[in-house]
Design an enzyme around this catalytic site. Structure first.
Site, PDB file in Angstrom:
ATOM      1  N   ASP A 394       0.825  -1.205   0.000  1.00 43.53           N
ATOM      2  CA  ASP A 394       0.000   0.000   0.000  1.00 43.53           C
ATOM      3  C   ASP A 394       0.866   1.265   0.000  1.00 43.53           C
ATOM      4  OD1 ASP A 394      -2.380   1.416  -0.028  1.00 43.53           O
ATOM      5  OD2 ASP A 394      -3.263   0.280   1.621  1.00 43.53           O
ATOM      6  N   ASP A 460     -10.680   1.699  -3.329  1.00 44.20           N
ATOM      7  CA  ASP A 460     -11.097   1.270  -1.997  1.00 44.20           C
ATOM      8  C   ASP A 460     -12.608   1.115  -1.907  1.00 44.20           C
ATOM      9  OD1 ASP A 460      -8.625   1.007  -0.856  1.00 44.20           O
ATOM     10  OD2 ASP A 460      -8.591   2.996   0.059  1.00 44.20           O
TER      11      ASP A 460
END
Length: 665
Positions: A394, A460
């Site tokens: 990430d 997301d």
């Protein structure tokens, strides 16, 4: 590479100077090579290959190298390198490179531009507009590709679409600051791309060189034709092409930061029963990590949540027949961490004060050898000790005032290359390791990162209403099997919208299928439905990972939208059809392009349980067996010419309904 000194009044390909002089170089060709062999006058090359040209300006003392590469699949890529050839004793001033951008010419009959913008939770929002004289520039200064950055710039004949009109697509394959530009000048049109350099970022001493990123160009008749060249390029590189894509379970939206060994083992057991093949432990596993305010940088299992480390959980996951994956964010650091307290000099900053916090994070300076070696050692140790086969990598923060701590000089360029080196070295040490590129969702999607990772997290947001468009437009660059495509909870954690399970599964189907949901809440009906979709994906994933992608309906918001994968030999195809949000029609005609017009196809369908009143649902949709559920000889058989040219009626009465149609020759 246009030159101002030859009368080019658009942006020059190279902007550089040495103490205010040498700013208008005029290059002369020194050598030319085709596929590595010197080429003399009259030498031509047809088809795939690489051309390399070395040019020089003796007065400015600058050497320029141009590489132009054409792949077998017709994807063009080109880059430039600049070298300071001055002799230090006579010309000590550095060569400061302010910009280096290559240009790909486009015919002026291409009069319309498609590019993209977006934000967190809703990436890849398309915008179309006419080509205008001057520059249309999309610059990302975020230190990563950017949630709002355009994935590509497509220039085409007016009204171009998925399968119509000539299209030229440009893309800058770089994960740091960069620019995409469409420039229209007197009689000229071109796509220009390169790195966006910060002030003083590239200062070349005598003998030093700066290499710009690869800039890609693809031509096609329709967007899908041009996109297929990018897909072929990535499929030839990615480890995701080595074996079938494993159905993935990510536990983030199931437990968030609340890590309990018993709960996570329970989730693993339920996932294995459904047919999941890879289990990923997300954020919250490392020391001091109870929320997003602390712990980044301290990459060892939290002694409270994991007193025996992660190996017991990983072993239990593997005993259930699944691979074990782990979330990491190696480029970032919390100020509240042992690493930050021990090495405050490892945090990027342009001055004595730290940059503004974002998500309580700062950026770790991987250009410092000690910091780089530390992170490499920690990640290497985790992979070995725990048996990690997959990293979800990430990157949750834009790079703001990202300077070298000792000098304050800009560091984005070197930081980006350091990240590439870090990933490359991990993959060298662990040849079977797969890595997912995530950056607050789809904030780092470019060929620079995709050439060294195996999957992206497109967003997301798992809301299928938005996700369908995100997958469609990200698919102009990325093939479906490299896009994580997860089924999440009925109520989206990002948008708050509610959708039924069949719709969520159907939208996620044409991708790398997975789950991000607390499946302990499933009742028997939903457990059976989800298990059926997983079985269907496992049956059809080879087609998804090898077929040619097709889209449709993007020009008409009142018509059904389509994402499709067609086998190279046209023997079978999968088509996902989604009803529009609102439409003045109760029924529309949907075509199935890419099929053989001289073959017939047997139809099977799975999807939403209701598309409207029964009398609005056409017979072919009512009578088709579910994907993989029909025996030999069942289901309608329809001619390929009818499917591709005439189409079938499809109900548009209810919004947010989806069908996945399988056609077998």
């Amino acid at each position: 590479l246009p030159e101002h000194s030859r009368g080019w009044f658009g942006a020059p390909g190279l902007s550089a100077h040495r103490g205010g002089s040498g700013w208008a170089p005029r290059f002369a060709l020194r050598s030319l090579a085709v596929d590595g062999a010197e080429a003399g006058p009259g030498v031509t090359s047809a088809g795939a290959g690489r051309v390399g040209a070395v040019l020089h300006d003796d007065t400015a003392e600058i050497e320029l190298t141009l590489e132009i590469d054409l792949t077998r699949d017709g994807l063009l890529r080109t880059r430039a390198r600049v070298r300071n050839t001055a002799i230090a004793a006579t010309t000590p001033a550095p060569l400061e490179v302010q910009a280096l951008a290559v240009a790909l010419p486009v015919p002026t009959w291409a009069q319309e531009v498609l590019d993209f913008t977006g934000r967190w939770g809703h990436e890849r929002i398309p915008q179309r507009h006419p080509v205008v004289r001057g520059d249309h520039t999309r610059t990302s200064r975020r230190g990563r590709t950017g949630l709002d950055a355009t994935l590509v710039q497509a220039v085409g004949t007016p009204g171009f679409s998925a399968d119509a009109g000539e299209v030229w697509i440009g893309h800058v394959g770089f994960s740091g600051n960069h620019e995409h530009t469409v420039e229209r000048t007197d009689g000229r049109l071109h796509f220009r791309g390169g790195e966006s350099l910060l002030p003083g970022e590239i200062r070349l001493a005598p003998g030093e060189e700066y290499a710009g990123p690869w800039v890609f160009g693809s031509y096609g008749y329709g967007l899908d034709d041009a996109a297929a060249r990018f897909h072929a390029h990535l499929r030839a590189l990615s480890r995701s092409s080595r074996r079938p894509r494993p159905v993935t379970m990510n536990v983030w939206e199931a437990v968030y930061f609340d890590h309990d060994h018993r709960v996570l083992v329970d989730l693993a057991g339920r996932a294995a029963e459904l047919g999941v093949e890879r289990y990923v432990l997300d954020d919250g596993w490392f020391r001091g990590r109870n929320d997003d305010r602390a712990g980044l940088g301290d990459w060892s299992p939290d002694p409270v949540a994991w007193p025996d480390g992660l190996r017991p959980l990983a072993d239990e996951v593997r005993a259930l027949g699944m691979e074990f994956g782990l979330w990491v964010e190696p480029e970032m650091i919390n100020e509240d961490s042992d690493l930050a307290r021990a090495h405050p000099e490892w945090i990027l900053r342009a001055g004595p004060e730290l940059p503004p916090r974002y998500r309580f994070q700062q950026v770790l300076d991987l250009t410092q050898p000690a910091a780089f070696d530390h992170v490499l050692g920690v990640l290497d140790g985790l992979i070995e000790d725990v048996g990690v086969s997959y990293l979800k990598w990430d990157h949750n923060r834009d790079l703001i005032a990202a300077g070298h701590p000792a000098s304050g000089a800009p560091a984005v360029h070197e930081q980006t290359l350091a990240v590439y080196r870090l990933i490359d070295e991990l993959r060298r040490r662990h040849p079977d390791l797969e890595i997912e590129s995530c950056a607050s969702g789809g904030g780092r999607v470019d060929l620079g990162i995709l050439e060294r990772t195996d999957r992206i997290h497109p967003s997301d947001s798992h809301d299928p209403h938005d996700r369908f468009g995100i997958l469609r437009w990200t698919g102009l660059l990325v093939p479906p099997e490299m896009m994580g495509s997860h089924v999440a909870s009925p109520v989206s954690s990002v948008t708050g919208r509610t959708h039924d399970l069949q719709f969520r599964c159907a939208v996620a189907f044409l991708g790398h299928f997975g789950i991000e949901w607390d499946i302990r809440d499933l009742d028997e009906h939903d457990r059976r439905v989800l298990g059926d979709w997983i079985a269907r994906y496992r049956r059809h994933r080879d087609l998804i990972a090898s077929g040619r992608t097709v889209g449709s309906g993007e020009l008409d918001t009142a018509a059904p939208q389509g994402r499709r994968v067609v086998a190279p030999d046209r023997s079978e195809a999968l088509f996902t059809i989604v009803t529009p949000t609102t439409s003045p029609d109760t029924i529309a005609r949907v075509r199935f392009p890419g099929l053989s017009i001289d073959r017939s196809y047997r139809v099977s369908v799975s999807g939403s349980e209701s598309f409207g009143p029964p009398w609005q649902v056409p017979a072919w949709l009512r009578e088709s067996p579910p994907l993989g559920g029909g025996g030999t000889g069942t289901g309608p058989v329809i001619a390929g010419a009818v499917l591709s040219r005439v189409g079938l009626e499809f109900p548009t009465f209810h919004p947010d309904r989806a069908a996945v149609v399988h056609l077998a020759a």
